[in-house]
Write an enzyme that holds these catalytic residues in place. Structure first.
Site, PDB file in Angstrom:
ATOM      1  N   GLY A  56      50.049  40.612  58.474  1.00 39.64           N
ATOM      2  CA  GLY A  56      49.127  39.545  57.434  1.00 39.64           C
ATOM      3  C   GLY A  56      49.522  37.889  58.068  1.00 39.64           C
ATOM      4  CB  CYS A 205      38.040  35.657  43.347  1.00 37.30           C
ATOM      5  SG  CYS A 205      39.245  34.422  44.154  1.00 37.30           S
ATOM      6  N   GLY A 357      46.915  31.877  46.003  1.00 34.57           N
ATOM      7  CA  GLY A 357      47.826  31.847  47.404  1.00 34.57           C
ATOM      8  C   GLY A 357      49.290  31.312  46.755  1.00 34.57           C
ATOM      9  CB  CYS A 392      45.168  27.148  38.315  1.00 34.58           C
ATOM     10  SG  CYS A 392      43.674  27.464  39.245  1.00 34.58           S
ATOM     11  CE  LYS A 427      40.548  23.597  44.202  1.00 32.18           C
ATOM     12  NZ  LYS A 427      40.493  24.399  43.690  1.00 32.18           N
TER      13      LYS A 427
END
Length: 443
Positions: A56, A205, A357, A392, A427
């Site tokens: 990966g 998600c 992530g 986040c 962001k």
């Protein structure tokens, strides 16, 4: 995939992991720890050269490869096997359908970076593993041996378990689905109508679903379509902002206020049983009309993992200990979405834990340090998923929420949600920082 953003780790309180002597010892490791000075070469035993393979090459895999090579230098071989040479910054896919990002903005080729770091790269699809013989098999017939392996494959997106989900729902899980969603959005603008955004049973998600929901709301307002395009959110969550982690701070109240302010209808604790071309069928038999539907599906482990006996559970996720090693095969590690994480509390309709992530990268770094520790005969370090710090940024189009906590899962001592336009700009700024640093081989 997540779609939460990563941030530099700045703990809000002393953490036993980051302040332990074992962590400081391993954190300070670099390739010089494995370089023997030529003047004393003859007096020190030579370490056997190992081969570490990473399967990966996105958040967990790419991080593991760069971090590992920095620690071991050329004294051990590092190989990455992946079915693509492209790194994709998944968090930005929430903007892709609206033409706010293109492929070149959110991807890069990992091959030149691996070449500069002396990391071998094999672009091939892994079909299965032989855990007893330490071998990896690929679709094109290669057999790759290893001393250690880190499985960082990401998920398989399950679009088959709900009738019509694959054919009649748009998606932002991956670049090709996001491209199709862009085409669908442009068609919707020409012929608007009701919109349904949701998270199916077993999905994890949730952050991406909320972000896309609020970005759709913002785009509808920009195009002056509020009267023609009523917006509905359907979720398996028992309450708004459950996120698959049993909530976070005052996020529930904040989301309830936003739903009321933006006139978004919500169906909570609800299962989607069918997706039709013109609507969404709920478990109570109701049908929600829809001209544009985006349902977040559940994830499974990839086929290569599910095809390997004794590697994963029934859903294809790998159960590991807090060092991210497999309990039966200690030279097999896993990181990212491939890891099994149990929900903190049961829900009436299944809700999975988001493995985005930031935690994916932390799992990868922990796995790497433990492989190095094992090769050097040092004690391992341990960091559970729930004990990681939470970072986040949830974007809502022109505003957002910055979410910070000392633990991913409750109980937490500190948890903060900071709403406002600064979250939207944060962001965007983080996206630029992240992609610049990773394109230059820094993790």
């Amino acid at each position: 995939m997540p779609i939460c953003n990563e941030a530099p780790y700045t703990p809000l309180r002393r953490c036993s992991y980051t302040h332990s002597p074992k962590y400081r010892l391993l954190k300070n490791m670099d390739k010089n720890d494995f370089t023997i000075n030529s003047d004393i070469h003859s007096t020190l035993p030579k370490m056997e050269k190992k081969h570490i393979v990473i399967v990966g090459t996105n958040f967990a895999g790419y991080t593991a490869a760069i971090e590992l090579k920095e620690l071991v230098g050329d004294n051990h071989r590092v190989t990455v096997v992946a079915n693509t040479h492209q790194f994709l910054f998944f968090p930005s896919l929430i903007w892709f359908p609206f033409g706010l990002r293109d492929e070149k903005d959110i991807t890069f080729d990992v091959r030149p970076i691996y070449t500069r770091h002396h990391i071998n790269f094999i672009e091939a699809q892994v079909t299965h593993f032989d855990l007893d013989k330490n071998q990896i098999f690929t679709k094109d017939g290669q057999t790759i041996g290893y001393d250690y392996v880190i499985i960082a494959t990401g998920p398989k997106v399950d679009t088959e378990y709900i009738p019509g989900l694959k054919e009649n729902s748009y998606s932002i899980v991956g670049l090709p689905p996001a491209m199709r969603t862009r085409e669908g959005w442009n068609k919707f603008l020409a012929d608007p109508g009701p919109v349904v955004i949701g998270s199916a049973p077993g999905a994890g998600c949730f952050g991406a679903a909320y972000e896309f929901l609020f970005n759709v709301r913002y785009q509808i307002a920009k195009h002056h379509l509020k009267k023609q395009a009523p917006l509905t959110y359907v979720t398996a969550e028992p309450f708004l902002a459950h996120f698959g982690i049993n909530g976070f701070g005052n996020a529930q109240k904040m989301c309830e206020w936003m739903f009321k302010m933006y006139h978004i209808n919500a169906h909570l604790n609800t299962a989607i049983t069918e997706v039709r071309p013109d609507g969404v069928v709920l478990d109570n038999g109701d049908v929600l009309p829809s001209k544009f539907t985006m349902i977040m599906p559940r994830f499974l482990g990839v086929d290569a993992v599910r095809n390997t006996p004794n590697l994963a559970n029934a859903n294809g996720f790998i159960e590991v200990d807090d060092s991210y090693a497999h309990p039966k095969y200690p030279n097999v590690y896993a990181a990212g979405v491939a890891v099994d994480v149990k929900p903190p509390a049961p829900t009436e309709i299944p809700c999975a834990v988001p493995k985005t992530g930031w935690p994916s990268e932390q799992m990868a770094k922990t796995a790497v340090k433990n492989i190095v520790a094992d090769m050097k005969g040092l004690p391992k370090i341990h960091q559970s998923f729930g004990d990681m710090a939470a970072y986040c940024i949830m974007d809502t189009g022109n505003m957002g929420m910055m979410i910070v906590g000392d633990h991913m899962l409750s109980p937490r001592e500190h948890q903060f949600i900071i709403p406002g336009p600064e979250a939207h700009w944060a962001k965007i700024a983080f996206e630029k920082y992240f992609l610049y640093s990773r394109r230059h081989g820094h993790v």
